[in-house]
Design an enzyme around this catalytic site. Structure first.
Site, PDB file in Angstrom:
ATOM      1  N   LYS A   1     -11.469  18.407  17.157  1.00  0.00           N
ATOM      2  CA  LYS A   1     -11.224  16.984  16.892  1.00  0.00           C
ATOM      3  C   LYS A   1     -12.547  16.284  16.698  1.00  0.00           C
ATOM      4  O   LYS A   1     -13.465  16.477  17.497  1.00  0.00           O
ATOM      5  CB  LYS A   1     -10.505  16.359  18.103  1.00  0.00           C
ATOM      6  CG  LYS A   1     -10.200  14.888  17.950  1.00  0.00           C
ATOM      7  CD  LYS A   1      -8.846  14.689  17.313  1.00  0.00           C
ATOM      8  CE  LYS A   1      -8.552  13.265  16.928  1.00  0.00           C
ATOM      9  NZ  LYS A   1      -9.025  12.863  15.603  1.00  0.00           N
TER      10      LYS A   1
ATOM     11  N   SER B   1      -7.234   8.028  19.378  1.00  0.00           N
ATOM     12  CA  SER B   1      -6.893   8.996  18.326  1.00  0.00           C
ATOM     13  C   SER B   1      -5.872   9.992  18.865  1.00  0.00           C
ATOM     14  O   SER B   1      -4.921  10.374  18.191  1.00  0.00           O
ATOM     15  CB  SER B   1      -8.129   9.767  17.864  1.00  0.00           C
ATOM     16  OG  SER B   1      -8.746   9.103  16.792  1.00  0.00           O
TER      17      SER B   1
ATOM     18  N   ASN C   1     -17.808  -0.842  12.954  1.00  0.00           N
ATOM     19  CA  ASN C   1     -16.558  -0.694  13.707  1.00  0.00           C
ATOM     20  C   ASN C   1     -16.805  -0.818  15.208  1.00  0.00           C
ATOM     21  O   ASN C   1     -16.121  -1.564  15.900  1.00  0.00           O
ATOM     22  CB  ASN C   1     -15.894   0.645  13.354  1.00  0.00           C
ATOM     23  CG  ASN C   1     -14.604   0.812  14.128  1.00  0.00           C
ATOM     24  OD1 ASN C   1     -14.613   1.290  15.264  1.00  0.00           O
ATOM     25  ND2 ASN C   1     -13.500   0.387  13.565  1.00  0.00           N
TER      26      ASN C   1
ATOM     27  N   THR D   1     -12.688   2.243  20.331  1.00  0.00           N
ATOM     28  CA  THR D   1     -14.000   2.697  20.820  1.00  0.00           C
ATOM     29  C   THR D   1     -14.690   1.538  21.538  1.00  0.00           C
ATOM     30  O   THR D   1     -15.223   1.695  22.641  1.00  0.00           O
ATOM     31  CB  THR D   1     -14.859   3.207  19.651  1.00  0.00           C
ATOM     32  OG1 THR D   1     -14.099   4.171  18.928  1.00  0.00           O
ATOM     33  CG2 THR D   1     -16.137   3.843  20.141  1.00  0.00           C
TER      34      THR D   1
ATOM     35  N   LYS E   1     -17.086  15.340  24.985  1.00  0.00           N
ATOM     36  CA  LYS E   1     -16.357  14.078  25.157  1.00  0.00           C
ATOM     37  C   LYS E   1     -14.887  14.330  25.477  1.00  0.00           C
ATOM     38  O   LYS E   1     -14.329  13.745  26.398  1.00  0.00           O
ATOM     39  CB  LYS E   1     -16.476  13.296  23.842  1.00  0.00           C
ATOM     40  CG  LYS E   1     -16.337  11.826  23.960  1.00  0.00           C
ATOM     41  CD  LYS E   1     -16.566  11.159  22.614  1.00  0.00           C
ATOM     42  CE  LYS E   1     -18.004  11.252  22.150  1.00  0.00           C
ATOM     43  NZ  LYS E   1     -18.239  10.535  20.883  1.00  0.00           N
TER      44      LYS E   1
ATOM     45  N   LYS F   1     -16.702  17.989  13.830  1.00  0.00           N
ATOM     46  CA  LYS F   1     -17.275  16.825  13.125  1.00  0.00           C
ATOM     47  C   LYS F   1     -17.425  17.167  11.662  1.00  0.00           C
ATOM     48  O   LYS F   1     -17.592  18.333  11.296  1.00  0.00           O
ATOM     49  CB  LYS F   1     -18.655  16.482  13.693  1.00  0.00           C
ATOM     50  CG  LYS F   1     -19.112  15.073  13.369  1.00  0.00           C
ATOM     51  CD  LYS F   1     -18.489  14.086  14.324  1.00  0.00           C
ATOM     52  CE  LYS F   1     -18.794  12.661  13.971  1.00  0.00           C
ATOM     53  NZ  LYS F   1     -18.323  11.743  15.033  1.00  0.00           N
TER      54      LYS F   1
HETATM   55  P1  NAD Z   1     -20.198   1.718  11.029  1.00  0.00           P
HETATM   56  O1  NAD Z   1     -20.665   2.349   9.777  1.00  0.00           O
HETATM   57  O2  NAD Z   1     -18.916   0.974  11.033  1.00  0.00           O
HETATM   58  O3  NAD Z   1     -21.344   0.725  11.572  1.00  0.00           O
HETATM   59  C1  NAD Z   1     -22.674   1.088  11.776  1.00  0.00           C
HETATM   60  C2  NAD Z   1     -23.479  -0.182  12.012  1.00  0.00           C
HETATM   61  O4  NAD Z   1     -24.824   0.159  12.342  1.00  0.00           O
HETATM   62  C3  NAD Z   1     -23.570  -1.097  10.790  1.00  0.00           C
HETATM   63  O5  NAD Z   1     -23.475  -2.447  11.200  1.00  0.00           O
HETATM   64  C4  NAD Z   1     -24.973  -0.823  10.251  1.00  0.00           C
HETATM   65  O6  NAD Z   1     -25.497  -1.911   9.502  1.00  0.00           O
HETATM   66  C5  NAD Z   1     -25.724  -0.615  11.535  1.00  0.00           C
HETATM   67  N1  NAD Z   1     -26.974   0.122  11.395  1.00  0.00           N
HETATM   68  C6  NAD Z   1     -27.210   1.267  10.706  1.00  0.00           C
HETATM   69  N2  NAD Z   1     -28.502   1.625  10.805  1.00  0.00           N
HETATM   70  C7  NAD Z   1     -29.088   0.694  11.585  1.00  0.00           C
HETATM   71  C8  NAD Z   1     -30.423   0.493  12.050  1.00  0.00           C
HETATM   72  N3  NAD Z   1     -31.392   1.360  11.727  1.00  0.00           N
HETATM   73  N4  NAD Z   1     -30.671  -0.579  12.843  1.00  0.00           N
HETATM   74  C9  NAD Z   1     -29.687  -1.451  13.168  1.00  0.00           C
HETATM   75  N5  NAD Z   1     -28.416  -1.316  12.751  1.00  0.00           N
HETATM   76  C10 NAD Z   1     -28.126  -0.261  11.965  1.00  0.00           C
HETATM   77  O7  NAD Z   1     -20.170   2.883  12.131  1.00  0.00           O
HETATM   78  P2  NAD Z   1     -19.343   2.925  13.501  1.00  0.00           P
HETATM   79  O8  NAD Z   1     -18.056   3.598  13.259  1.00  0.00           O
HETATM   80  O9  NAD Z   1     -19.394   1.572  14.139  1.00  0.00           O
HETATM   81  O10 NAD Z   1     -20.235   3.946  14.344  1.00  0.00           O
HETATM   82  C11 NAD Z   1     -21.427   3.541  15.030  1.00  0.00           C
HETATM   83  C12 NAD Z   1     -21.807   4.611  16.035  1.00  0.00           C
HETATM   84  O11 NAD Z   1     -20.727   4.806  16.962  1.00  0.00           O
HETATM   85  C13 NAD Z   1     -22.091   6.005  15.461  1.00  0.00           C
HETATM   86  O12 NAD Z   1     -23.057   6.639  16.240  1.00  0.00           O
HETATM   87  C14 NAD Z   1     -20.758   6.724  15.615  1.00  0.00           C
HETATM   88  O13 NAD Z   1     -20.890   8.124  15.620  1.00  0.00           O
HETATM   89  C15 NAD Z   1     -20.328   6.178  16.966  1.00  0.00           C
HETATM   90  N6  NAD Z   1     -18.896   6.280  17.238  1.00  0.00           N
HETATM   91  C16 NAD Z   1     -17.968   5.751  16.396  1.00  0.00           C
HETATM   92  C17 NAD Z   1     -16.621   5.835  16.719  1.00  0.00           C
HETATM   93  C18 NAD Z   1     -15.555   5.183  15.877  1.00  0.00           C
HETATM   94  O14 NAD Z   1     -14.387   5.188  16.306  1.00  0.00           O
HETATM   95  N7  NAD Z   1     -15.864   4.597  14.743  1.00  0.00           N
HETATM   96  C19 NAD Z   1     -16.217   6.504  17.875  1.00  0.00           C
HETATM   97  C20 NAD Z   1     -17.193   7.039  18.729  1.00  0.00           C
HETATM   98  C21 NAD Z   1     -18.526   6.902  18.389  1.00  0.00           C
END
Ligand code: NAD
Length: 412
Positions: free
Chosen positions: A66, A346, A218, A187, A90, A103
């Site tokens: 997953k 999920s 997100n 999340t 996790k 992944k």
């Molecule tokens: P996303 O693409 O929706 O958002 C990422 C955000 O980070 C954006 O606002 C982007 O502008 C910003 N960003 C990127 N590079 C940056 C930098 N150098 N400095 C400052 N801001 C920056 O992604 P997401 O889904 O929100 O995921 C973010 C993190 O959370 C990732 O590490 C992802 O693996 C983790 N995560 C996501 C989920 C999920 O359900 N979406 C679940 C667990 C973990």
């Protein structure tokens, strides 16, 4: 040291410290299977462009693989393998989740594609990995750069290939196609539950606590919204374009409305502009890195001025930075615990998909809260008992559950 090597080394330390069989590390050091695919996509101008995609299946001792799919220009095989490994831990940490870890990723900047190109790439990626995954085998979900619409295209493509409805091969879908209520914010809601628990331990009132959040996608955007709605004071946020500060705390409804209209918070007018590096070093109660990996490094770790670090992103703190922070009083809530809310909901989505019934949002949020609170308590207790930081306690708890399962299965 690469993200994957750091993850491997940390697992090795935890396996040794737990005193479980060396076989555990042999099983966990590399993904069981990884595929690299080339995805030809017809671009709007008629040309064909080929994109590289990956899917790593790390460990399935506890259940099907997953993990999310990332669309980002910096995706590498190393990163996908590291993120797949974190997923194994996790899912093992949260009690009762019957999943392993995986992944996927595609090397692409999705903001540079038209909607049609993005749909063709999403379907192409699914066609390339469809033989490798399945609702009881490997279940993808969204991650950085992907969203419910992309999950919908992929679910549709998979069902088309299988000649029957199998939307539950993927989670994070829109509600109309079998998504779960509460998944989009899951999340971030989980991050908030962990922050609330951590506040109790540190002796801070969550309501009125000063919060700084890096990333407004997100995870970060919804976290800012939910923290604000629950009474915390969100004093700084930022995205890839820049960061902003307001010492009185943002009106999160207004901030979210601005983001939805403009696609960035960096130009929000009712705030002072600050740099992305200044954001991480602001004085606050709770710091939530929610962007990408390797943001807190040996160069800025000593400058953190938060009391609690809640890792919304995966791998935001490097191993060297972690060692520096562990010498301070900062309570670290590691990624494998703090951002597990996404995979928990999920799982709820998959359960609902399997028996074709939709839960209410209240049920989803209440079940999520129970799982996150319980996980925090267990990890915190283990950290106290063994006198280790929370990250080590979390890894050790996950590795122990995996070792037990692999032992029972007979090490295959
Ligand atoms: P996303 O693409 O929706 O958002 C990422 C955000 O980070 C954006 O606002 C982007 O502008 C910003 N960003 C990127 N590079 C940056 C930098 N150098 N400095 C400052 N801001 C920056 O992604 P997401 O889904 O929100 O995921 C973010 C993190 O959370 C990732 O590490 C992802 O693996 C983790 N995560 C996501 C989920 C999920 O359900 N979406 C679940 C667990 C973990």
């Amino acid at each position: 040291m690469s993200f994957f090597t750091q993850t491997q080394e940390f697992i090795k330390k935890c396996v040794d410290e737990l005193g479980v069989e060396p076989a555990v590390y042999e099983f966990l050091k590399e993904p069981r299977k990884t595929v690299i695919v080339n995805i030809p996509v017809r671009m709007d101008d008629g040309s064909i462009k080929t994109f590289i995609g990956y899917r790593a299946q790390h460990n399935n001792a506890l259940g099907p693989y997953k993990g999310g799919i990332r669309f980002h220009p910096d995706v590498t095989l190393d990163e996908v393998k590291a993120l797949a490994t974190l997923m194994t831990l996790k899912t093992a940490i949260i009690d009762g989740i019957p999943y392993g870890g995986g992944k996927g990723g595609v090397v692409v900047d999705p903001t540079k594609l038209s909607k049609g190109e993005l749909q063709r790439l999403s379907r192409g990626y699914m066609r390339a990995i469809a033989w490798f995954i399945g609702p009881d085998k490997d279940i993808p979900a969204p991650d950085v750069g992907t969203n419910p619409q992309i999950m919908a295209w992929m679910a549709d493509e998979y069902s088309y290939i299988r000649r029957q409805n199998e939307h539950h091969v993927i989670t994070g879908k829109p509600l109309e196609l079998g998504g779960s209520r509460g998944r989009t914010q899951a999340t971030s809601r989980g991050v908030m539950f962990i922050a609330q628990k951590a506040c109790q331990k540190v002796g801070i009132d969550f309501k009125g606590s000063k919060v700084v959040i890096q990333g407004f996608g997100n995870v970060g955007g919804n976290a800012a919204y939910l923290f604000g709605k629950e009474g915390a004071k969100v004093i700084a946020v930022g995205d890839v374009y820049g960061s902003i500060y307001n010492e009185d705390g943002f009106d999160v409804d207004d901030l979210m409305a601005y983001y939805k209209e403009n696609g960035t918070v960096s130009t929000y007018p009712k705030a002072q502009k600050i740099s992305n590096s200044e954001l991480l070093e602001l004085e606050c109660d709770i710091l939530v890195p929610a962007a990408l990996e390797n943001q807190i490094t040996k160069d800025n770790a000593a400058n953190l001025k938060c009391k609690i670090l809640v890792e919304g992103a995966n791998g935001p703190t490097t191993a060297e930075a972690d060692e520096i922070i562990n010498k301070t009083d900062i309570l670290v809530c590691p990624d494998v615990l703090a951002n597990a809310g996404g995979v928990v909901v999920s799982y709820f989505e998959w359960v609902q998909g399997n028996y074709h019934f939709q839960w209410t949002e209240e049920t989803v949020n209440a079940e999520l809260k129970e799982k996150m609170y319980n996980a925090f308590d267990r990890i915190y207790e283990m950290a106290q008992e063994r006198n280790v930081p929370m990250r080590k306690a979390a890894y050790m708890a996950g590795i122990k559950r995996l070792a037990d399962a692999m032992r029972l299965r007979g090490w295959r």
